[in-house]
Motif scaffolding. Structure first.
Motif, mmCIF file in Angstrom:
data_model
loop_
_atom_site.group_PDB
_atom_site.id
_atom_site.type_symbol
_atom_site.label_atom_id
_atom_site.label_comp_id
_atom_site.label_asym_id
_atom_site.label_seq_id
_atom_site.Cartn_x
_atom_site.Cartn_y
_atom_site.Cartn_z
ATOM 1 N N GLY A 112 70.602 23.050 49.519
ATOM 2 C CA GLY A 112 69.872 21.886 50.007
ATOM 3 C C GLY A 112 69.707 20.853 48.923
ATOM 4 O O GLY A 112 70.227 20.988 47.820
ATOM 5 N N PRO A 113 68.964 19.794 49.232
ATOM 6 C CA PRO A 113 68.780 18.734 48.242
ATOM 7 C C PRO A 113 68.014 19.228 47.021
ATOM 8 O O PRO A 113 67.126 20.078 47.128
ATOM 9 C CB PRO A 113 67.992 17.656 48.985
ATOM 10 C CG PRO A 113 67.595 18.223 50.288
ATOM 11 C CD PRO A 113 68.284 19.527 50.476
ATOM 12 N N VAL A 114 68.385 18.683 45.867
ATOM 13 C CA VAL A 114 67.786 19.083 44.595
ATOM 14 C C VAL A 114 67.413 17.807 43.837
ATOM 15 O O VAL A 114 68.114 16.801 43.910
ATOM 16 C CB VAL A 114 68.797 19.912 43.768
ATOM 17 C CG1 VAL A 114 68.300 20.149 42.358
ATOM 18 C CG2 VAL A 114 69.097 21.224 44.459
ATOM 19 N N ARG A 115 66.309 17.888 43.086
ATOM 20 C CA ARG A 115 65.884 16.766 42.249
ATOM 21 C C ARG A 115 65.365 17.309 40.930
ATOM 22 O O ARG A 115 64.801 18.406 40.879
ATOM 23 C CB ARG A 115 64.777 15.999 42.982
ATOM 24 C CG ARG A 115 64.369 14.711 42.297
ATOM 25 C CD ARG A 115 63.343 13.934 43.107
ATOM 26 N NE ARG A 115 62.027 14.530 42.968
ATOM 27 C CZ ARG A 115 61.165 14.717 43.974
ATOM 28 N NH1 ARG A 115 61.471 14.372 45.203
ATOM 29 N NH2 ARG A 115 59.991 15.251 43.741
ATOM 30 N N MET A 116 65.558 16.538 39.868
ATOM 31 C CA MET A 116 65.015 16.872 38.557
ATOM 32 C C MET A 116 63.890 15.882 38.262
ATOM 33 O O MET A 116 64.106 14.678 38.323
ATOM 34 C CB MET A 116 66.083 16.750 37.471
ATOM 35 C CG MET A 116 67.348 17.551 37.690
ATOM 36 S SD MET A 116 67.147 19.311 37.535
ATOM 37 C CE MET A 116 66.742 19.454 35.827
ATOM 38 N N ASP A 117 62.706 16.398 37.946
ATOM 39 C CA ASP A 117 61.557 15.568 37.590
ATOM 40 C C ASP A 117 61.089 15.922 36.193
ATOM 41 O O ASP A 117 61.455 16.969 35.646
ATOM 42 C CB ASP A 117 60.385 15.792 38.551
ATOM 43 C CG ASP A 117 60.588 15.194 39.928
ATOM 44 O OD1 ASP A 117 61.670 14.660 40.213
ATOM 45 O OD2 ASP A 117 59.636 15.267 40.742
ATOM 46 N N ALA A 118 60.255 15.070 35.640
ATOM 47 C CA ALA A 118 59.611 15.345 34.355
ATOM 48 C C ALA A 118 58.132 15.014 34.486
ATOM 49 O O ALA A 118 57.756 14.055 35.167
ATOM 50 C CB ALA A 118 60.235 14.516 33.244
#
Length: 117
Positions: A91-97
């Motif tokens: 599925g969709p993936v996101r990288m956050d900080a």
């Protein structure tokens, strides 16, 4: 435990609480494998979010986000792929900080940057 290590753990706990208050569900913390560690894995709607947390006492030596270099992002992406494999998720993936500035006295400040690349 060294004070620096405890500060990092406290920052990750504060970041987790911040993300939960923002409506995310925390599914993993401090996931480790032979290649490294992911600080937080969360679900935001249908998106799996991999969150790098940087905690500092102050910004005398730069903002915490400055420690997230392109090489660090590449490593985090590789770790995210390994986590997804291990948990058989798609599925969709996101990288956050998340930056946590935690002075010895006074209020902590938390900043959330969505979609680092």
């Amino acid at each position: 435990m060294r004070a620096k290590d405890q500060l990092g753990l406290d920052g990750e706990a504060a970041a987790s609480l911040h993300l939960q208050r923002a409506g995310m569900r925390i599914v993993d913390r401090r996931w480790r494998c032979a290649h490294g560690e992911l600080d937080i894995v969360a679900i935001d709607g249908s998106t799996v979010v991999f969150v790098e947390v940087k905690t500092r006492r102050d910004i005398a030596f730069g903002h915490p986000f400055e420690a997230i270099t392109p090489a660090k992002v590449r490593r985090l992406r590789a770790l995210a792929g390994l986590w997804l494999q291990a948990h058989e998720l798609r599925g969709p993936v996101r990288m956050d900080a998340v930056a946590v500035i935690a002075p010895r006295s006074g209020s902590w400040r938390i900043e959330h940057l969505r979609g680092i690349s």
